[in-house]
Design an enzyme around this catalytic site. Structure first.
Site, short mmCIF file in Angstrom:
data_model
loop_
_atom_site.label_atom_id
_atom_site.label_comp_id
_atom_site.label_asym_id
_atom_site.label_seq_id
_atom_site.Cartn_x
_atom_site.Cartn_y
_atom_site.Cartn_z
N HIS A 91 42.72 25.02 45.42
CA HIS A 91 41.36 25.56 45.39
C HIS A 91 40.44 24.60 44.63
CE1 HIS A 91 44.07 28.96 46.04
NE2 HIS A 91 43.06 29.58 46.64
N HIS A 137 36.57 26.58 49.00
CA HIS A 137 37.25 27.54 48.12
C HIS A 137 38.75 27.28 48.02
CE1 HIS A 137 38.53 31.26 46.19
NE2 HIS A 137 39.44 31.35 47.14
N GLU A 148 43.50 53.03 31.86
CA GLU A 148 44.91 52.66 31.77
C GLU A 148 45.14 51.18 32.08
OE1 GLU A 148 44.68 57.04 32.82
OE2 GLU A 148 43.77 55.18 33.61
N HIS A 157 50.81 64.75 38.98
CA HIS A 157 51.15 64.29 37.64
C HIS A 157 52.66 64.19 37.40
CE1 HIS A 157 46.96 64.91 36.97
NE2 HIS A 157 47.03 64.75 35.66
#
Length: 663
Positions: free
Chosen positions: A34, A265, A412, A474
């Site tokens: 790249h 790129h 999280e 959960h």
């Protein structure tokens, strides 16, 4: 402070062109890579290192060095080029010539531990920013403990449009602004290009407004105007907030027909374009050739850094905090910790409490946090459920970096990445909690913990259908298995207070393996009622109860199901069947044992596994003739005891499975 010495503007331009040239040549030689980001950000990087960065390649682990994170990890040649030019002894030109090749340090994306001067593994976009937030927070926390003389450095990040699109970037940006991390400077490669084309294809976010709304200091500059970039970095360092500098750049700058397009790129420029770029940039030198004066200019940065490191060592030697500082950076004192845990285990076996292992974890942490000087806890807004904060802990905030408990908020993924950064920074040992079902939100960062060999501890509570009424969203059924199959991760599912303490001793002492502690919501009896000074959990699995005479069947279980296996063994004993019970708190550690020990534990009798989760990772232990009692689908919303009964995870079901195998 701007540290540019006598280097002229023309020389600084050539320092930038050296990055571009090495990038073009290395990507072309590899026929992959790249080039766009390194070429576009070369001016920014040259200014950053020439005028601001403090590093010493001859002492790459110097604790008070500035940290540089290439969050846009696909632009790895920018890192390798700079490290070659600075004179890192493991980044000679042979490494650059063999970019992306087997056996060389110059991987496609920067890999922590592969070469000096790489502060973190990047590549999954957004991880670098988020890890850097942890580094910047660790710097402030260590500064609060040891003062400016020993801890006084910055964390600089280069990030691209992709990093800012990733969801984790919002978690990190929001958290950094809230914590007032003024030693964090993010240099955004604002080039408006993604793989698919212009950024406008997929995003219209006002990124500067987004950062400002999160409490950041925000500036915008021409990324090819080096003096403007320098002035912006000066202003960023003078501001007490984390800083975004939007650097408007041209991707692939210097490639006459391809710059500013997606063509630069992720592919080599081609020989003709490279030749034209050399002419456009005024760089007449052969591939992989750096003029002596340009290299000398880069090496002057290293010389400056060495002088600053030497001065720092003098301050450390004279400091009354030296012993504590060095202790914070040293490995865990396993002797002191082992003695404390052993005494604690003895008391547990005598008292035999019935508590959830999440509570057992908190109890073990009281011992660990009182013994070790540098543990740092936290939770993603579940402190009371994860039981991660011990009695003497105080919160970390922008007003009190001297605390030792971090409220990460409902972030999280950001929490997990920040803990990687804290661990990488050195001096602090992080652990953080959430529900096991939300491990998926953390997973990319857990994977990087494993890849980078960072011993972060993930406290994952509510580990099964045993959490009850909150229901299947959960209730983790596949999560333990999915984490067990990740390389270099120890997954502990302890059966009681004693195993939990042992698991913590292993996890917090391990120098290179992250740990997941899968902990119950429901209370579990103490099954280790006879004290044993050996940390039996280190074996991964062990015979908890061996019946008299020849073993007829082996019942194997982890966590909350060990109690069920023990009851099933009693039922079988009443029928004249001798069932051994094997506790399996950590499959990874058991797999590492010698063949003799494994054979002794497993025995030759039929085996039944029981775990309130899917079977996947049990097959290797149970063999072709084994049986399993556990989950085959998702859970449901009901009281825990009803769920265990309705899903058939009972002592009676285990005993019946054992009898069927013996038939």
């Amino acid at each position: 402070m701007n540290q540019q010495a006598t280097i002229s503007s023309d020389m600084e331009a050539q320092m930038a062109n050296a990055i571009r040239a090495l990038t073009m040549d290395a990507v072309q030689a590899a026929n992959s890579g790249h080039p766009g980001a390194p070429m576009g950000m070369a001016d920014v990087a040259a200014v950053l290192f020439n005028r601001f960065m403090t590093v010493d390649p001859s002492a790459d682990q110097w604790p008070d060095r500035d940290r540089f994170v290439m969050s846009a990890g696909h632009g790895s040649m920018l890192v390798y080029a700079i490290n070659n030019l600075l004179g890192y002894d493991d980044m000679d030109m042979d490494q650059i010539r063999n970019f992306r090749q087997w056996g060389y340090r110059t991987a496609g994306h920067p890999e922590y531990g592969h070469a000096k001067g790489i502060e973190t593994t990047t590549g999954p976009l957004g991880q670098g920013i988020s890890t850097a937030v942890g580094m910047a927070l660790a710097e402030r926390m260590m500064n609060a403990r040891f003062g400016d003389d020993l801890v006084d450095h910055y964390t600089y990040v280069i990030a691209g449009d992709g990093c800012l699109m990733e969801g984790i970037s919002h978690e990190a940006i929001d958290f950094a602004g809230h914590m007032g991390l003024g030693r964090l400077v993010l240099l955004w490669d604002d080039n408006d290009i993604t793989i698919d084309g212009n950024v406008s294809l997929s995003s219209s976010t006002d990124q500067q407004a987004r950062f400002a709304a999160s409490g950041w200091h925000v500036q915008a500059v021409d990324g090819h105007d080096r003096d403007a970039v320098a002035a912006a970095i000066e202003a960023a360092k003078a501001d007490g907030r984390p800083s975004l500098i939007a650097c408007k750049t041209i991707i692939g700058f210097g490639a006459p027909t391809k710059q500013g397009t997606k063509a630069t790129h992720g592919a080599p420029l081609g020989e003709e374009e490279i030749a034209a770029a050399r002419e456009m940039l005024g760089w007449p030198h052969a591939p992989f050739e750096i003029p002596g004066d340009v290299r000398a200019a880069w090496e002057a940065i290293a010389t400056r850094g060495k002088a600053m490191r030497t001065a720092w060592e003098g301050r450390l030697a004279a400091s009354d905090k030296r012993e504590a500082f060095e202790a914070a950076l040293a490995p865990v004192d396993t002797g002191a910790l082992g003695a404390a845990i052993n005494a604690y285990k003895k008391q547990l076996s005598e008292d035999a409490p019935k508590v959830a292992t999440r509570k057992a974890s908190e109890m073990a942490l009281e011992v660990i946090n009182a013994t070790l000087p540098n543990t740092v806890g936290g939770s993603a807004d579940l402190t009371g459920s994860n039981n991660t904060r011990t009695g003497a802990m105080t919160p970390v905030s922008r007003d009190n970096y001297g605390g030792d408990y971090i409220h990460y908020g409902i972030r999280e993924h950001g929490m997990a990445a920040a803990m990687n950064g804290i661990s990488l920074h050195g001096g602090l040992k992080p652990y953080g909690g959430t529900f096991l079902a939300f491990a998926d939100y953390c997973r990319p960062a857990i994977r990087l913990s494993a890849l980078m060999e960072q011993p972060v501890v993930y406290v994952m509570t509510h580990d099964s259908i045993g959490l009850g009424e909150d229901g299947p969203t959960h209730q983790p059924v596949e999560h333990v298995a999915s984490l067990r199959i990740m390389p270099n991760v120890n997954v502990f599912r302890p059966a009681d207070v004693v195993e939990t303490a042992e698991a913590w001793e292993i996890a917090i002492s391990d120098p290179s393996t992250p740990s997941v502690l899968a902990l119950s919501r429901q209370g579990l009896p103490t099954v280790r009622t006879e004290h044993d000074e050996e940390n039996r959990t280190k074996r991964g699995a062990y015979v908890l109860r061996e019946g008299e005479g020849t073993r007829d069947v082996t019942l194997m279980a982890s966590g909350s199901e060990v109690e069920i296996a023990l009851t099933a063994a009693d039922l079988l004993a009443n029928q004249g069947i001798n069932a051994a019970v094997v506790s399996v708190p950590c499959m990874e550690l058991f797999a590492a044992q010698d063949a003799g020990y494994r054979a002794e534990v497993l025995g030759t009798a039929p085996r039944v596994g029981v775990e309130a989760a899917v079977q996947t990772t049990w097959d290797a232990l149970l063999g072709d003739q084994g049986g399993f009692v556990g989950m085959t689908g998702f859970g449901a919303s009901a009281p825990a005891e009803d769920l265990y009964r309705n899903f058939g995870i009972t002592a009676e079901a285990v005993a019946e499975k054992a009898r069927a195998l013996m038939a």
